[in-house]
Design a protein around this motif. Structure first.
Motif, PDB file in Angstrom:
ATOM      1  N   LYS A  38      41.973 -39.151-119.574  1.00 14.92           N
ATOM      2  CA  LYS A  38      40.718 -39.527-118.038  1.00 14.92           C
ATOM      3  C   LYS A  38      39.984 -39.987-118.542  1.00 14.92           C
ATOM      4  CE  LYS A  38      39.955 -35.967-114.748  1.00 14.92           C
ATOM      5  NZ  LYS A  38      39.918 -34.727-114.839  1.00 14.92           N
ATOM      6  N   ALA A  39      39.023 -39.796-119.486  1.00 14.50           N
ATOM      7  CA  ALA A  39      37.727 -40.496-119.879  1.00 14.50           C
ATOM      8  C   ALA A  39      38.523 -42.103-119.659  1.00 14.50           C
ATOM      9  CB  ALA A  39      37.726 -40.112-121.055  1.00 14.50           C
ATOM     10  N   SER A  95      28.826 -40.990-110.167  1.00 15.63           N
ATOM     11  CA  SER A  95      29.886 -39.741-110.077  1.00 15.63           C
ATOM     12  C   SER A  95      31.290 -40.068-110.957  1.00 15.63           C
ATOM     13  CB  SER A  95      30.314 -39.148-109.333  1.00 15.63           C
ATOM     14  OG  SER A  95      31.261 -40.260-108.338  1.00 15.63           O
ATOM     15  N   LEU A  96      31.217 -41.516-111.340  1.00 17.26           N
ATOM     16  CA  LEU A  96      32.567 -41.620-112.231  1.00 17.26           C
ATOM     17  C   LEU A  96      32.370 -41.641-113.391  1.00 17.26           C
ATOM     18  CD1 LEU A  96      34.198 -44.654-110.762  1.00 17.26           C
ATOM     19  CD2 LEU A  96      35.130 -42.178-110.948  1.00 17.26           C
ATOM     20  N   ARG A  97      30.966 -41.981-113.788  1.00 14.04           N
ATOM     21  CA  ARG A  97      29.878 -42.034-114.830  1.00 14.04           C
ATOM     22  C   ARG A  97      30.315 -40.479-115.349  1.00 14.04           C
ATOM     23  NH1 ARG A  97      29.400 -46.516-117.651  1.00 14.04           N
ATOM     24  NH2 ARG A  97      29.042 -48.518-115.796  1.00 14.04           N
ATOM     25  N   VAL A  98      29.381 -39.591-114.584  1.00 13.24           N
ATOM     26  CA  VAL A  98      29.556 -37.819-115.041  1.00 13.24           C
ATOM     27  C   VAL A  98      31.184 -37.877-115.608  1.00 13.24           C
ATOM     28  CG1 VAL A  98      28.928 -35.616-114.050  1.00 13.24           C
ATOM     29  CG2 VAL A  98      27.289 -37.770-113.556  1.00 13.24           C
ATOM     30  N   SER A  99      31.702 -37.984-114.799  1.00 13.98           N
ATOM     31  CA  SER A  99      33.588 -37.347-114.547  1.00 13.98           C
ATOM     32  C   SER A  99      33.612 -37.843-116.187  1.00 13.98           C
ATOM     33  CB  SER A  99      33.865 -37.888-113.801  1.00 13.98           C
ATOM     34  OG  SER A  99      34.522 -39.610-113.517  1.00 13.98           O
ATOM     35  N   ARG A 105      31.963 -35.843-118.452  1.00 18.31           N
ATOM     36  CA  ARG A 105      32.631 -34.935-118.666  1.00 18.31           C
ATOM     37  C   ARG A 105      34.320 -34.720-119.418  1.00 18.31           C
ATOM     38  NH1 ARG A 105      32.850 -33.290-113.548  1.00 18.31           N
ATOM     39  NH2 ARG A 105      30.615 -32.829-113.825  1.00 18.31           N
ATOM     40  N   ALA A 106      34.788 -35.591-119.398  1.00 14.76           N
ATOM     41  CA  ALA A 106      36.599 -35.895-120.393  1.00 14.76           C
ATOM     42  C   ALA A 106      36.009 -36.029-121.507  1.00 14.76           C
ATOM     43  CB  ALA A 106      36.664 -37.468-119.249  1.00 14.76           C
ATOM     44  N   ASN A 112      38.774 -42.801-116.119  1.00 18.08           N
ATOM     45  CA  ASN A 112      37.797 -43.426-115.076  1.00 18.08           C
ATOM     46  C   ASN A 112      36.635 -44.414-115.712  1.00 18.08           C
ATOM     47  OD1 ASN A 112      38.274 -41.048-113.680  1.00 18.08           O
ATOM     48  ND2 ASN A 112      37.663 -39.422-114.479  1.00 18.08           N
ATOM     49  N   GLU A 159      35.200 -32.411-122.973  1.00 16.36           N
ATOM     50  CA  GLU A 159      36.802 -31.124-122.537  1.00 16.36           C
ATOM     51  C   GLU A 159      37.753 -32.131-123.844  1.00 16.36           C
ATOM     52  OE1 GLU A 159      37.443 -31.006-118.284  1.00 16.36           O
ATOM     53  OE2 GLU A 159      35.696 -30.201-118.181  1.00 16.36           O
TER      54      GLU A 159
END
Length: 163
Positions: A93-94, A77-81, A84-85, A97, A88
């Motif tokens: 934030k990237a 889930s952290l890799r997905v976030s 996503r960061a 995370n 965007e």
């Protein structure tokens, strides 16, 4: 802990603010309250912010498999976030995370070793001091390995398929 109308959310900061003398019963109550509690304790442990009782509890044979499974789920889930960061355009934030994902990935290695050790403790061999028995001496006219009749020729051996 931040509370809402229905459930209490436990964050990593809440776990980090626990006193070092927190008992294992209190930690167990947090971890069994829901998946968020377990995830918060696991993330705090990966960041080095969990109290010593939580670290010891996660490494115990009762919790080590849950610890590993939660770490694997958190890493994905952290890799997905992170992705996503980056998409965007949120570089800060990237990076944050990504650093957390690296901490979790490093802890997965440790947790895997702990789970292997816990599995070795649980597994008990049937005969712990089993020694290999020596092969019997060849009998007259018989093969030493399978006790089948020896072939007629003196130089030939018993077929491995028969053994």
């Amino acid at each position: 802990m931040t509370t809402s109308a229905t459930t209490a959310r436990i964050s990593v900061r809440d776990i980090a603010n626990l006193r070092p003398s927190t008992t294992t019963k209190e930690i167990a109550a947090i971890m069994t309250a829901g998946s968020q509690g377990l995830a918060a304790v696991v993330l705090a442990e990966a960041a080095g912010q969990a109290p010593p009782s939580a670290v010891g509890m996660l490494r115990s044979p009762d919790w080590c498999e849950d610890w590993l499974l939660t770490l694997v789920g958190l890493e994905s889930s952290l890799r997905v976030s992170v992705a996503r960061a980056e998409m965007e355009g949120h570089a800060r934030k990237a990076r944050a995370n990504w650093a957390r994902a690296r901490q979790v990935a490093d802890r997965i290695v440790v947790a895997t070793k702990v789970v292997d050790r816990c599995a070795a403790v649980r597994w008990k061999p049937r005969r712990p001091n089993r020694r290999r028995r020596p092969r019997p001496a060849p009998r007259n006219g018989r093969c030493a390995g399978c006790s089948a009749p020896r072939p007629a020729r003196s130089g030939s051996r018993c077929s491995p398929r028969l053994a």
